[in-house]
Design a protein around this motif. Sequence first.
Motif, short mmCIF file in Angstrom:
data_model
loop_
_atom_site.label_atom_id
_atom_site.label_comp_id
_atom_site.label_asym_id
_atom_site.label_seq_id
_atom_site.Cartn_x
_atom_site.Cartn_y
_atom_site.Cartn_z
N LEU A 137 0.84 -1.20 0.00
CA LEU A 137 0.00 0.00 0.00
C LEU A 137 0.88 1.25 0.00
O LEU A 137 1.93 1.28 0.65
CB LEU A 137 -0.90 0.03 1.24
CG LEU A 137 -2.24 -0.70 1.20
CD1 LEU A 137 -3.03 -0.35 2.45
CD2 LEU A 137 -3.05 -0.34 -0.03
N ASN A 152 0.28 4.06 1.47
CA ASN A 152 0.20 4.72 2.75
C ASN A 152 -0.77 3.93 3.63
O ASN A 152 -1.65 3.24 3.12
CB ASN A 152 -0.27 6.17 2.58
CG ASN A 152 -0.20 6.98 3.86
OD1 ASN A 152 -1.13 6.97 4.66
ND2 ASN A 152 0.89 7.69 4.06
N SER A 153 -0.63 4.03 4.94
CA SER A 153 -1.46 3.24 5.84
C SER A 153 -2.76 3.93 6.24
O SER A 153 -3.53 3.36 7.02
CB SER A 153 -0.66 2.87 7.10
OG SER A 153 -0.24 4.04 7.78
N THR A 154 -3.02 5.14 5.73
CA THR A 154 -4.29 5.81 5.96
C THR A 154 -5.09 5.81 4.67
O THR A 154 -4.68 6.42 3.68
CB THR A 154 -4.09 7.24 6.48
OG1 THR A 154 -3.47 7.18 7.77
CG2 THR A 154 -5.43 7.96 6.62
N VAL A 155 -6.22 5.11 4.68
CA VAL A 155 -7.02 4.88 3.48
C VAL A 155 -8.30 5.70 3.55
O VAL A 155 -9.08 5.58 4.51
CB VAL A 155 -7.37 3.39 3.34
CG1 VAL A 155 -8.29 3.15 2.16
CG2 VAL A 155 -6.08 2.57 3.20
N TYR A 156 -8.53 6.52 2.53
CA TYR A 156 -9.70 7.38 2.48
C TYR A 156 -10.76 6.91 1.48
O TYR A 156 -11.94 7.22 1.64
CB TYR A 156 -9.30 8.81 2.11
CG TYR A 156 -8.84 9.64 3.28
CD1 TYR A 156 -9.74 10.39 4.03
CD2 TYR A 156 -7.50 9.66 3.64
CE1 TYR A 156 -9.32 11.14 5.10
CE2 TYR A 156 -7.07 10.42 4.72
CZ TYR A 156 -7.99 11.16 5.45
OH TYR A 156 -7.55 11.90 6.52
N THR A 213 -5.19 6.80 -0.90
CA THR A 213 -4.57 7.01 0.40
C THR A 213 -4.01 8.43 0.51
O THR A 213 -4.08 9.22 -0.43
CB THR A 213 -3.42 6.01 0.63
OG1 THR A 213 -2.25 6.43 -0.12
CG2 THR A 213 -3.82 4.61 0.20
N GLN A 214 -3.41 8.72 1.67
CA GLN A 214 -2.77 10.01 1.87
C GLN A 214 -1.55 10.20 1.00
O GLN A 214 -1.04 11.32 0.88
CB GLN A 214 -2.37 10.17 3.34
CG GLN A 214 -3.52 10.59 4.25
CD GLN A 214 -3.03 10.92 5.65
OE1 GLN A 214 -2.00 10.41 6.11
NE2 GLN A 214 -3.76 11.76 6.34
N GLY A 216 -11.18 0.57 5.27
CA GLY A 216 -10.02 1.46 5.19
C GLY A 216 -9.80 2.18 6.50
O GLY A 216 -10.73 2.77 7.05
N ARG A 267 -7.44 4.53 9.54
CA ARG A 267 -6.55 5.65 9.79
C ARG A 267 -5.28 5.11 10.44
O ARG A 267 -5.27 4.74 11.60
CB ARG A 267 -7.23 6.67 10.72
CG ARG A 267 -6.38 7.91 10.99
CD ARG A 267 -7.04 8.88 11.96
NE ARG A 267 -6.98 8.40 13.33
CZ ARG A 267 -8.04 8.08 14.06
NH1 ARG A 267 -9.26 8.16 13.54
NH2 ARG A 267 -7.90 7.66 15.31
#
Length: 351
Positions: A41, A43-47, A61-62, A327, A329
């Motif tokens: 991935l 980034n580990s913060t998925v929007y 992601t971010q 997803g 944060r």
Amino acid sequence: MDGMRLLLTLLVLGFAGLVSGGDPWTSLRPPLQIQGLAQGLPNSTVYALRLDRSGRLWVGTQDGVARYDGRSWIRVPLPDSATTNFVRALAESPDGSLWFGTETDGLWRLKDGLWTHHSRKDDLPSDRVNSLHVHREGAGWILAVGTGGGGVATFRDGRWHREDPTTPEGQAWVWKFSHLPSTPTRGGRLVAATKKGFLVLQEGRWRPFTELPGLENEDVNDVVAVPEPGGTRLWVSAWNLGLLAWDGRRWEKHAPENGFPSRFPVTLATTLGPGGKPVLWAATYDRGLIWREDGAWRALDETRGLPSNGVYALLNGGGGEPGLWVGLRGGGLVALGAGGWWSLDRQNGLP
């Protein structure tokens, strides 16, 4: 024979001790497949989560976008001219275009390998894109773009159309679009959750959604329709209030004081449970993933294997497995096998 009896007695006593400490169901853990930085991935913060027409999963992601081919993640970088990789929203239109809404750089469109940029300089009322929704209209289609501070813009017939500039300030901040299904007395409706209640698309214009009274000054995030015996109930996530249920006559509030763990629900989703019964899922900012089963609220959080208590995005798996994509944060992406086996082990208190 005596040994078997002794073993059964010990198991019964052990389980009785577990039950005496609380309902063992509340500590069961579902099967979770966790995808994070180590799995590819960006980034580990998925929007944002989206399944395309081929069934591939896309993640915003971010720090960029990636798609999953069933085995590994393939990053899809935005053009070099993009000023941010922070992607908040994803959509696919019938012409094969993929749309990427960003935090500060407007909207990017990928079609036939070519990128097109839409920003405040030319088309959009704001460069922050919070939500995207594609729906058909007649023989064509419409892309609705929910922005932060600029209200709604729509792309149809190859041109951009902005909302009425007199929209109240709070309604200019659009969090998410939801499509409410048809009923015996009314067709489907596209609604937009804003900082000041809901808007509904009627005859090409966005108007206050009067079918959900009393929310005109509330910061709402999402709404879903859940069929029930005797009718359909609308569930609304409202920031700092919890979940609100509307049966067409009155509101029912679900908050920490009456069993729902959080005042900060974000996204809502539904799946089909045993016997085809709908299951309501609520992503929360601070208490993990909450779902409603047999009239009671259940929680999946860090104590039960979820990597983070902050949940930003939910996506129905489309009837297969996983049943739900989640997803997080700072915790990556979780594939939840909602309809399969659940485990009870020493981590949950089994002796």
